[in-house]
Design a protein around this motif. Structure first.
Motif, short mmCIF file in Angstrom:
data_model
loop_
_atom_site.label_atom_id
_atom_site.label_comp_id
_atom_site.label_asym_id
_atom_site.label_seq_id
_atom_site.Cartn_x
_atom_site.Cartn_y
_atom_site.Cartn_z
N GLU A 24 -5.81 -18.34 -65.00
CA GLU A 24 -6.44 -17.39 -65.91
C GLU A 24 -7.89 -17.79 -66.07
O GLU A 24 -8.20 -18.96 -66.35
N THR A 25 -8.80 -16.84 -65.89
CA THR A 25 -10.22 -17.16 -65.92
C THR A 25 -11.02 -15.98 -66.45
O THR A 25 -10.52 -14.85 -66.51
N ALA A 26 -12.26 -16.24 -66.83
CA ALA A 26 -13.14 -15.18 -67.33
C ALA A 26 -13.62 -14.32 -66.16
O ALA A 26 -13.78 -14.80 -65.05
N PRO A 27 -13.85 -13.03 -66.39
CA PRO A 27 -14.33 -12.15 -65.31
C PRO A 27 -15.77 -12.45 -64.94
O PRO A 27 -16.53 -13.02 -65.73
N ASP A 28 -16.14 -12.04 -63.74
CA ASP A 28 -17.51 -12.21 -63.25
C ASP A 28 -18.33 -10.93 -63.39
O ASP A 28 -19.55 -10.99 -63.55
N LEU A 132 -13.23 -9.96 -60.84
CA LEU A 132 -13.78 -11.19 -60.27
C LEU A 132 -14.52 -10.86 -58.97
O LEU A 132 -14.15 -9.93 -58.25
N ARG A 133 -15.53 -11.64 -58.67
CA ARG A 133 -16.20 -11.48 -57.38
C ARG A 133 -15.26 -11.95 -56.26
O ARG A 133 -14.43 -12.83 -56.47
N PRO A 134 -15.40 -11.38 -55.07
CA PRO A 134 -14.56 -11.83 -53.94
C PRO A 134 -14.72 -13.32 -53.64
O PRO A 134 -13.77 -13.96 -53.19
N GLY A 162 16.89 -38.25 -49.63
CA GLY A 162 16.71 -39.66 -49.37
C GLY A 162 15.81 -39.96 -48.20
O GLY A 162 15.98 -40.96 -47.51
N THR A 163 14.83 -39.07 -47.96
CA THR A 163 13.92 -39.26 -46.83
C THR A 163 12.50 -38.88 -47.25
O THR A 163 12.22 -38.67 -48.43
N THR A 164 11.60 -38.77 -46.28
CA THR A 164 10.20 -38.43 -46.56
C THR A 164 9.73 -37.37 -45.59
O THR A 164 10.36 -37.12 -44.55
N LEU A 165 8.59 -36.79 -45.90
CA LEU A 165 7.97 -35.83 -45.00
C LEU A 165 7.37 -36.56 -43.81
O LEU A 165 6.82 -37.65 -43.94
N ALA A 166 7.44 -35.91 -42.63
CA ALA A 166 6.86 -36.51 -41.43
C ALA A 166 5.54 -35.84 -41.06
O ALA A 166 4.53 -36.51 -40.85
N ALA A 167 5.53 -34.51 -41.01
CA ALA A 167 4.31 -33.80 -40.59
C ALA A 167 4.38 -32.36 -41.07
O ALA A 167 5.45 -31.79 -41.26
N LEU A 168 3.18 -31.79 -41.23
CA LEU A 168 3.06 -30.37 -41.52
C LEU A 168 2.98 -29.62 -40.19
O LEU A 168 2.16 -29.96 -39.34
N ILE A 169 3.82 -28.61 -40.01
CA ILE A 169 3.79 -27.87 -38.75
C ILE A 169 3.32 -26.43 -38.94
O ILE A 169 2.96 -25.78 -37.96
N GLU A 170 3.28 -25.91 -40.18
CA GLU A 170 2.80 -24.54 -40.39
C GLU A 170 2.44 -24.34 -41.85
O GLU A 170 3.15 -24.79 -42.75
N LEU A 171 1.32 -23.66 -42.08
CA LEU A 171 0.89 -23.29 -43.43
C LEU A 171 0.36 -21.86 -43.36
O LEU A 171 -0.55 -21.57 -42.59
N THR A 172 0.93 -20.96 -44.17
CA THR A 172 0.56 -19.55 -44.14
C THR A 172 0.13 -19.11 -45.52
O THR A 172 0.86 -19.33 -46.51
N ASP A 173 -1.05 -18.48 -45.60
CA ASP A 173 -1.53 -17.90 -46.85
C ASP A 173 -0.90 -16.51 -46.97
O ASP A 173 -1.27 -15.59 -46.24
N THR A 174 0.04 -16.36 -47.88
CA THR A 174 0.75 -15.09 -47.99
C THR A 174 0.17 -14.17 -49.05
O THR A 174 0.38 -12.96 -49.00
N ARG A 175 -0.57 -14.72 -50.02
CA ARG A 175 -1.14 -13.84 -51.05
C ARG A 175 -2.12 -14.61 -51.91
O ARG A 175 -1.81 -15.68 -52.40
N THR A 176 -3.34 -14.05 -52.07
CA THR A 176 -4.33 -14.56 -53.02
C THR A 176 -5.11 -13.37 -53.53
O THR A 176 -5.93 -12.81 -52.81
N GLU A 177 -4.88 -12.97 -54.75
CA GLU A 177 -5.56 -11.80 -55.31
C GLU A 177 -5.37 -11.76 -56.81
O GLU A 177 -4.48 -12.42 -57.35
N PRO A 178 -6.22 -10.99 -57.51
CA PRO A 178 -5.98 -10.78 -58.93
C PRO A 178 -4.66 -10.06 -59.14
O PRO A 178 -4.30 -9.19 -58.35
N GLU A 179 -3.93 -10.43 -60.16
CA GLU A 179 -2.67 -9.77 -60.44
C GLU A 179 -2.94 -8.36 -60.94
O GLU A 179 -3.79 -8.14 -61.80
N PRO A 180 -2.22 -7.35 -60.42
CA PRO A 180 -2.53 -5.95 -60.74
C PRO A 180 -2.51 -5.63 -62.22
O PRO A 180 -3.32 -4.87 -62.71
N PHE A 181 -1.57 -6.22 -62.97
CA PHE A 181 -1.45 -5.83 -64.37
C PHE A 181 -2.58 -6.36 -65.21
O PHE A 181 -2.76 -5.91 -66.35
#
Length: 223
Positions: A24-28, A132-134, A162-181
């Motif tokens: 949550e942030t102030a508008p630009d 907000l500005r783009p 009982g284990t750990t992460l080994a490596a990142l194999i994929e990262l996808t940005d599925t959504r980044t935007e102001p919430e419509p409401f």
């Protein structure tokens, strides 16, 4: 070098998670729309009235200086109004409209500007719409928080096995935007009373949502 199996194997199991962030942030910016109208029996006189009102509105907007970051003229229409009864096509009056849009980055001048615009003859003011500005830092922060959330969830699942992460194999940005409401709020202003004080407008807080999906390989757990 061995290529990882797309679905994982017992020796290199895959883990897919989703990461989310809500900020949550102030508008630009604040945007307003100004619709100017003129109506009369004489077409040329109607155009003259519309031109005069358009000039007055532009002068008010430009008087705010750098506070108005962009100013645009939209659709201009001049339409004859025909009589509803009688034979033949007879023009009863002419109606003209022009629409202006303006964006303000400095909100200190907004209240007084809206009041003065609404005080003009046959002028409608809509807004403000808060946005907000783009390139707002809030978008970057939301994306980074979503990635951290995905890594945190993945580590929690790995810990449960009982284990750990080994490596990142994929990262996808599925959504980044102001919430419509919560993207904007608008109000319409008719003509103001004489010497009306500036309106006290409180900027509406903006809600930004980011979401990513991530896939990791795990160290083979002992089940």
């Amino acid at each position: 070098m061995t290529t990882p199996h797309p679905y994982g194997t017992p020796g290199a199991p895959h883990l897919a998670v989703r990461g989310e962030a809500h900020l949550e942030t102030a508008p630009d910016l604040a945007r307003i729309a100004v619709t100017l109208t003129a109506r009369g029996r004489d077409r040329r006189a109607t155009l003259d009235d519309l031109t005069r009102r358009n000039t007055a509105a532009l002068d008010l907007l430009k008087s705010c200086g750098d506070a108005v970051e962009h100013l645009e003229t939209g659709a201009l229409t001049v339409t004859p109004e025909l009589t509803a009864h009688g034979r033949g096509e007879r023009v009863r009056a002419h109606r003209g409209t022009v629409r202006l849009t303006a964006g303000l980055g400095d909100f200190t001048a907004l209240g007084a500007l809206v009041t003065r615009l609404a005080d003009l003859d046959l002028t409608r003011v809509d807004g403000p719409w808060w946005t907000l500005r783009p390139d707002s830092p809030a978008h970057r922060e939301a994306r980074q928080q979503a990635v951290r959330d995905a890594v945190r969830r993945a580590r929690e699942y790995a810990e449960a096995l009982g284990t750990t992460l080994a490596a990142l194999i994929e990262l996808t940005d599925t959504r980044t935007e102001p919430e419509p409401f919560a993207r904007s709020r608008s109000m319409a202003f008719a003509a103001a009373t004489e010497d009306a004080p500036p309106l006290d407008l409180e900027p509406q807080r903006q809600h930004v949502h980011a979401e990513v999906s991530a896939r990791f390989t795990l160290q083979p757990p002992r089940l």
